[in-house]
Design a protein around this motif. Sequence first.
Motif, PDB file in Angstrom:
ATOM      1  N   VAL A 192       0.835  -1.207   0.000  1.00  0.00           N
ATOM      2  CA  VAL A 192       0.000   0.000   0.000  1.00  0.00           C
ATOM      3  C   VAL A 192       0.866   1.251   0.000  1.00  0.00           C
ATOM      4  O   VAL A 192       0.613   2.211  -0.756  1.00  0.00           O
ATOM      5  CB  VAL A 192      -0.940  -0.012   1.223  1.00  0.00           C
ATOM      6  N   LEU A 193       1.913   1.247   0.833  1.00  0.00           N
ATOM      7  CA  LEU A 193       2.811   2.405   0.901  1.00  0.00           C
ATOM      8  C   LEU A 193       3.521   2.632  -0.435  1.00  0.00           C
ATOM      9  O   LEU A 193       3.673   3.776  -0.881  1.00  0.00           O
ATOM     10  CB  LEU A 193       3.834   2.187   2.017  1.00  0.00           C
ATOM     11  N   SER A 194       3.918   1.538  -1.085  1.00  0.00           N
ATOM     12  CA  SER A 194       4.616   1.660  -2.365  1.00  0.00           C
ATOM     13  C   SER A 194       3.693   2.202  -3.449  1.00  0.00           C
ATOM     14  O   SER A 194       4.113   3.016  -4.285  1.00  0.00           O
ATOM     15  CB  SER A 194       5.177   0.293  -2.782  1.00  0.00           C
ATOM     16  N   LEU A 195       2.445   1.745  -3.457  1.00  0.00           N
ATOM     17  CA  LEU A 195       1.494   2.246  -4.450  1.00  0.00           C
ATOM     18  C   LEU A 195       1.235   3.738  -4.266  1.00  0.00           C
ATOM     19  O   LEU A 195       1.153   4.491  -5.247  1.00  0.00           O
ATOM     20  CB  LEU A 195       0.182   1.465  -4.355  1.00  0.00           C
ATOM     21  N   ARG A 196       1.112   4.174  -3.023  1.00  0.00           N
ATOM     22  CA  ARG A 196       0.904   5.600  -2.770  1.00  0.00           C
ATOM     23  C   ARG A 196       2.109   6.414  -3.211  1.00  0.00           C
ATOM     24  O   ARG A 196       1.961   7.458  -3.860  1.00  0.00           O
ATOM     25  CB  ARG A 196       0.635   5.820  -1.277  1.00  0.00           C
ATOM     26  N   ARG A 197       3.305   5.935  -2.886  1.00  0.00           N
ATOM     27  CA  ARG A 197       4.502   6.668  -3.288  1.00  0.00           C
ATOM     28  C   ARG A 197       4.648   6.664  -4.812  1.00  0.00           C
ATOM     29  O   ARG A 197       5.046   7.669  -5.408  1.00  0.00           O
ATOM     30  CB  ARG A 197       5.749   6.058  -2.641  1.00  0.00           C
ATOM     31  N   GLY A 198       4.324   5.548  -5.448  1.00  0.00           N
ATOM     32  CA  GLY A 198       4.423   5.483  -6.897  1.00  0.00           C
ATOM     33  C   GLY A 198       3.471   6.437  -7.590  1.00  0.00           C
ATOM     34  O   GLY A 198       3.834   7.086  -8.578  1.00  0.00           O
TER      35      GLY A 198
END
Length: 265
Positions: free
Chosen positions: A200-206
């Motif tokens: 989830v954190l990676s998708l938001r940062r991406g």
Amino acid sequence: MSIVLTPDLHSSRIARINPVAKLGAALLVSLTLVLTIDWVSAGVALVLEAVLLPFAGVSARQFWLRTAPIWIAAVAAAIATALYGADSGETVWRLGFVTVTQGSLALAGAIALRVLAIGIPGVILFATSDPTELADGLAQLVRLPARFVLGALAALRLVGLFVDDWRALAMARRARGLGDGRNPIAVLRRWGSQAFALLVLSLRRGSKLATAMEAKGFGGDSARTWARSSRFGAAETAMVAIGAAIAVIAASCAVVAGTWSFVVS
């Protein structure tokens, strides 16, 4: 500072060569070895690569640390091939439906050598390449789409943050008393929930990074300008020639020895 190069690799001879040339040399060797499964071509290529290894500027410790997964993969591939590969020749060992023969052992050795001959130069050449220089070369020399190249470069730059986020999540969960279980099932559950949180954190940062890059004009269709010029000179030509020479010598030795065997045949 590059996320790949270490301080003592910056001054090595290979580190100063354009990464596109190193990529081309590695591809020439890899494509040649992929065409055949025999121990002569892979062994000759591995010996020639070992002769050139000192010029990479990689210390013994760095070499073993960086190539450890390749050695593990080679051993695993050899064991699997020896146990479950095509049987031929005399039987060396048998246990139920698992049979090890002279032919499967020879094939296992060829597979292990091929994994090492393909994997080791790729790892070493990538370790001596700066991702930004590689992206510049792929876009300017190979003419790959700038949008694809810059997106891949941005993703590669986030690998370090990915590791840091995993550690931060682990410490945060431990601070809340959620990371003290030693039960294997509890550990698996903790890793699963932590991996989902990291996703989830990676998708938001991406998504934020994509929006920022679009706002700065990285997604435009007009021709781009580049801050650094990527050049392909004599050193790069020599690098590609060395890769071609290794491929030709390895293939020629296999043909002369009569071991060359196309994998598609």
